[in-house]
Enzyme design. Structure first.
Site, PDB file in Angstrom:
ATOM      1  N   HIS A  22       0.972  -1.197   0.047  1.00  0.00           N
ATOM      2  CA  HIS A  22       0.020  -0.003   0.014  1.00  0.00           C
ATOM      3  C   HIS A  22       0.931   1.486  -0.030  1.00  0.00           C
ATOM      4  O   HIS A  22       1.757   1.341   0.838  1.00  0.00           O
ATOM      5  CB  HIS A  22      -0.978  -0.107   1.426  1.00  0.00           C
ATOM      6  CG  HIS A  22      -1.702   1.119   1.461  1.00  0.00           C
ATOM      7  ND1 HIS A  22      -1.746   1.978   2.349  1.00  0.00           N
ATOM      8  CD2 HIS A  22      -2.452   1.804   0.639  1.00  0.00           C
ATOM      9  CE1 HIS A  22      -2.590   2.929   2.343  1.00  0.00           C
ATOM     10  NE2 HIS A  22      -3.116   2.831   1.161  1.00  0.00           N
ATOM     11  N   ASP A  64      -5.174   3.445  -4.761  1.00  0.00           N
ATOM     12  CA  ASP A  64      -5.051   4.063  -3.794  1.00  0.00           C
ATOM     13  C   ASP A  64      -6.101   4.842  -3.268  1.00  0.00           C
ATOM     14  O   ASP A  64      -6.265   5.984  -4.025  1.00  0.00           O
ATOM     15  CB  ASP A  64      -3.674   4.805  -3.003  1.00  0.00           C
ATOM     16  CG  ASP A  64      -3.523   4.953  -1.610  1.00  0.00           C
ATOM     17  OD1 ASP A  64      -4.457   4.629  -0.850  1.00  0.00           O
ATOM     18  OD2 ASP A  64      -2.385   5.224  -0.978  1.00  0.00           O
ATOM     19  N   TYR A 113       9.288  13.569 -12.315  1.00  0.00           N
ATOM     20  CA  TYR A 113      10.658  12.634 -12.180  1.00  0.00           C
ATOM     21  C   TYR A 113      10.991  12.375 -10.798  1.00  0.00           C
ATOM     22  O   TYR A 113      11.542  11.151 -10.682  1.00  0.00           O
ATOM     23  CB  TYR A 113      11.832  13.395 -13.037  1.00  0.00           C
ATOM     24  CG  TYR A 113      11.831  13.563 -14.516  1.00  0.00           C
ATOM     25  CD1 TYR A 113      11.035  12.731 -15.103  1.00  0.00           C
ATOM     26  CD2 TYR A 113      12.458  14.451 -15.231  1.00  0.00           C
ATOM     27  CE1 TYR A 113      11.181  12.654 -16.526  1.00  0.00           C
ATOM     28  CE2 TYR A 113      12.373  14.596 -16.428  1.00  0.00           C
ATOM     29  CZ  TYR A 113      11.720  13.406 -17.284  1.00  0.00           C
ATOM     30  OH  TYR A 113      11.319  13.676 -18.581  1.00  0.00           O
TER      31      TYR A 113
END
Length: 142
Positions: A22, A64, A113
């Site tokens: 998770h 999530d 990034y």
């Protein structure tokens, strides 16, 4: 042989996705994404585009629900409010197949990034469209 596993995902991708917990992040990168310099775990899928891989991933991967930015893309440099065709397609896939759909959040290129460097794994695709990158945050299976 396993049943109902999208054949487009190589065994290595399934292995890493199963190891993720998770809050871990998975990057699906386009053909120009600097995957090798971003992460330790890179899965090569140059024969597929990012939308095909995203479609397969969201059938197995819970997004999530504890974070607003469960799906993140890179903003267009110089035009941050522009929605590239690849991103519009990503949103349609998440809306149709994701178990916890949400609007995709876009972030500035270097912020994207930074998140990618923190990702658990990166799937490098042969996606030719610019800005065909997305980061997914794994949720829990209830």
């Amino acid at each position: 042989m396993l049943h109902n596993i999208p054949a487009i995902l190589p065994p290595e991708a399934l292995f890493y996705m199963a190891q993720m917990g998770h809050g871990d992040m998975l990057v699906i990168g386009d053909s120009n994404f600097p995957a090798q310099s971003m992460g330790q775990r890179v899965i090569r899928c140059e024969g597929s585009n990012a939308s095909q891989i995203l479609d397969a991933v969201v059938t197995l991967f819970p997004l999530d629900t504890f974070v607003e930015d469960r799906a993140v893309t890179m903003q267009v440099v110089g035009a941050p409010d522009t929605i590239p065709p690849a991103v519009a397609e990503f949103q349609a896939i998440i809306d149709a197949k994701g178990d916890n759909p949400a609007p995709i959040v876009s972030v500035e290129r270097f912020a994207f990034y930074d998140r990618a460097r923190a990702a658990f794994a990166i799937i490098q695709t042969g996606e030719p469209r610019p800005y065909g990158n997305i980061i997914l945050t794994k949720g829990i299976i209830v």
